[in-house]
Enzyme design. Structure first.
Site, PDB file in Angstrom:
ATOM      1  N   GLU A   1       3.372  -6.744  13.325  1.00 31.41           N
ATOM      2  CA  GLU A   1       2.316  -6.927  14.334  1.00 31.41           C
ATOM      3  C   GLU A   1       1.876  -8.393  14.320  1.00 31.41           C
ATOM      4  O   GLU A   1       1.542  -8.964  15.346  1.00 31.41           O
ATOM      5  CB  GLU A   1       1.126  -6.009  14.007  1.00 31.41           C
ATOM      6  CG  GLU A   1       0.066  -5.999  15.084  1.00 31.41           C
ATOM      7  CD  GLU A   1      -1.159  -5.178  14.689  1.00 31.41           C
ATOM      8  OE1 GLU A   1      -1.193  -4.610  13.588  1.00 31.41           O
ATOM      9  OE2 GLU A   1      -2.094  -5.129  15.509  1.00 31.41           O
TER      10      GLU A   1
ATOM     11  N   ARG B   1       0.817  -1.223   0.000  1.00 28.53           N
ATOM     12  CA  ARG B   1       0.000   0.000   0.000  1.00 28.53           C
ATOM     13  C   ARG B   1       0.841   1.260   0.000  1.00 28.53           C
ATOM     14  O   ARG B   1       0.391   2.322  -0.414  1.00 28.53           O
ATOM     15  CB  ARG B   1      -0.997  -0.046   1.167  1.00 28.53           C
ATOM     16  CG  ARG B   1      -2.138  -1.010   0.884  1.00 28.53           C
ATOM     17  CD  ARG B   1      -2.819  -1.494   2.125  1.00 28.53           C
ATOM     18  NE  ARG B   1      -2.116  -2.622   2.725  1.00 28.53           N
ATOM     19  CZ  ARG B   1      -2.270  -3.029   3.959  1.00 28.53           C
ATOM     20  NH1 ARG B   1      -3.092  -2.408   4.750  1.00 28.53           N
ATOM     21  NH2 ARG B   1      -1.602  -4.072   4.406  1.00 28.53           N
TER      22      ARG B   1
HETATM   23  O1  LIG Z   1       4.407  -0.870  11.645  1.00 30.71           O
HETATM   24  P1  LIG Z   1       4.407  -2.322  11.263  1.00 30.71           P
HETATM   25  O2  LIG Z   1       4.109  -3.223  12.431  1.00 30.71           O
HETATM   26  O3  LIG Z   1       5.657  -2.722  10.552  1.00 30.71           O
HETATM   27  O4  LIG Z   1       3.174  -2.557  10.284  1.00 30.71           O
HETATM   28  C1  LIG Z   1       2.840  -1.698   9.230  1.00 30.71           C
HETATM   29  C2  LIG Z   1       2.973  -2.370   7.895  1.00 30.71           C
HETATM   30  O5  LIG Z   1       2.078  -3.484   7.815  1.00 30.71           O
HETATM   31  C3  LIG Z   1       1.268  -3.357   6.655  1.00 30.71           C
HETATM   32  O6  LIG Z   1       1.826  -3.939   5.537  1.00 30.71           O
HETATM   33  P2  LIG Z   1       1.982  -5.508   5.364  1.00 30.71           P
HETATM   34  O7  LIG Z   1       3.361  -5.910   5.823  1.00 30.71           O
HETATM   35  O8  LIG Z   1       0.818  -6.172   5.980  1.00 30.71           O
HETATM   36  O9  LIG Z   1       2.045  -5.678   3.785  1.00 30.71           O
HETATM   37  P3  LIG Z   1       0.972  -5.510   2.605  1.00 30.71           P
HETATM   38  O10 LIG Z   1       0.798  -4.007   2.394  1.00 30.71           O
HETATM   39  O11 LIG Z   1       1.657  -6.149   1.431  1.00 30.71           O
HETATM   40  O12 LIG Z   1      -0.297  -6.170   3.025  1.00 30.71           O
HETATM   41  C4  LIG Z   1       1.184  -1.857   6.443  1.00 30.71           C
HETATM   42  O13 LIG Z   1       0.809  -1.535   5.119  1.00 30.71           O
HETATM   43  C5  LIG Z   1       2.562  -1.402   6.797  1.00 30.71           C
HETATM   44  O14 LIG Z   1       3.467  -1.482   5.704  1.00 30.71           O
HETATM   45  N1  LIG Z   2      -4.028  -3.445  12.348  1.00 34.35           N
HETATM   46  C1  LIG Z   2      -3.608  -3.309  11.085  1.00 34.35           C
HETATM   47  N2  LIG Z   2      -4.456  -2.943  10.111  1.00 34.35           N
HETATM   48  C2  LIG Z   2      -4.006  -2.814   8.836  1.00 34.35           C
HETATM   49  N3  LIG Z   2      -2.750  -3.035   8.450  1.00 34.35           N
HETATM   50  C3  LIG Z   2      -1.879  -3.391   9.402  1.00 34.35           C
HETATM   51  N4  LIG Z   2      -0.556  -3.641   9.344  1.00 34.35           N
HETATM   52  C4  LIG Z   2      -0.135  -3.966  10.570  1.00 34.35           C
HETATM   53  N5  LIG Z   2      -1.146  -3.904  11.459  1.00 34.35           N
HETATM   54  C5  LIG Z   2      -2.242  -3.543  10.746  1.00 34.35           C
END
Ligand SMILES: O=P(O)(O)OC[C@H]1O[C@H](OP(=O)(O)OP(=O)(O)O)[C@H](O)[C@@H]1O
Ligand SMILES: Nc1ncnc2[nH]cnc12
Length: 179
Positions: free
Chosen positions: A99, A62
């Protein structure tokens, strides 16, 4: 007349996704709406107009769509922070905790030049693991992450504080207390 919609009006919350106990904050409806997307990109960009920003770095996935739009607004380049195995060599890699899980991100060695002033853009900051990995990779290539902009901050997970402790200014459009 109805009041104009604000950022939180467009964000969906999905309980127990992708795992039990996680409240998933979904910015997909915000990005899918023409007015919502413009509002988000404008608000993410506003504090940085007129600042020297050479590159925006956006984490997969994203962070690509938001970071690309912000980079265009700032006339900056865009550096893609990708999940492991997606970029051709030469790349540098960094492990981090999420997370919900663990991951490795990679950055092309050509994406950042020494001296680059970099803005990190993503949809959400939770633990800050992804953002901290981005900061480490940018620094290894001689750049500096001066600030970071997110649509959503989850303060209880501590990511904002972690980034601020690294000297990165944090700008978030919405904060959700609790998980
Ligand atoms: O602060 P953090 O604990 O590191 O979490 C935040 C990250 O998690 C999500 O991405 P995700 O890794 O789920 O990837 P995606 O966008 O490909 O679903 C979000 O878009 C951030 O990049
Ligand atoms: N709670 C949450 N919602 C959406 N994206 C996430 N990436 C990590 N934690 C998330």
């Amino acid at each position: 007349m109805k009041p104009p919609k604000t950022i939180p009006d467009y964000i969906r919350t999905i309980p127990d996704y992708p795992h039990a106990g996680i409240l998933f904050r979904d910015v997909t409806p915000l990005c899918a709406d023409a007015q919502g997307f413009r509002l988000a990109v404008d608000q993410l960009t506003l504090p940085f107009t007129g600042q020297k920003i050479d590159k925006v770095i956006g984490p997969e996935a994203r962070g690509f769509l938001l970071g690309g739009a912000v980079a265009h607004q700032l006339s900056a380049g865009f550096a893609a922070l990708r999940k492991q195995g997606k970029l051709p060599p030469p790349v540098i890699a960094q492990n981090y905790a999420l997370e919900y899980g663990e991951a490795t991100v990679e950055l092309s060695e050509h994406a950042i030049l020494p001296g680059d002033q970099v803005l990190l853009v993503d949809d959400l900051i939770a633990t800050g693991g992804t953002a901290e990995a981005a900061v480490a990779l940018v620094e290894r290539l001689g750049g500096t992450v001066v600030a970071a902009a997110f649509i959503v901050d989850l303060p209880v997970l501590g990511g904002r504080k972690r980034l601020e402790a690294l000297g990165v200014k944090v700008h978030a459009l919405v904060a959700y207390e609790g998980l």
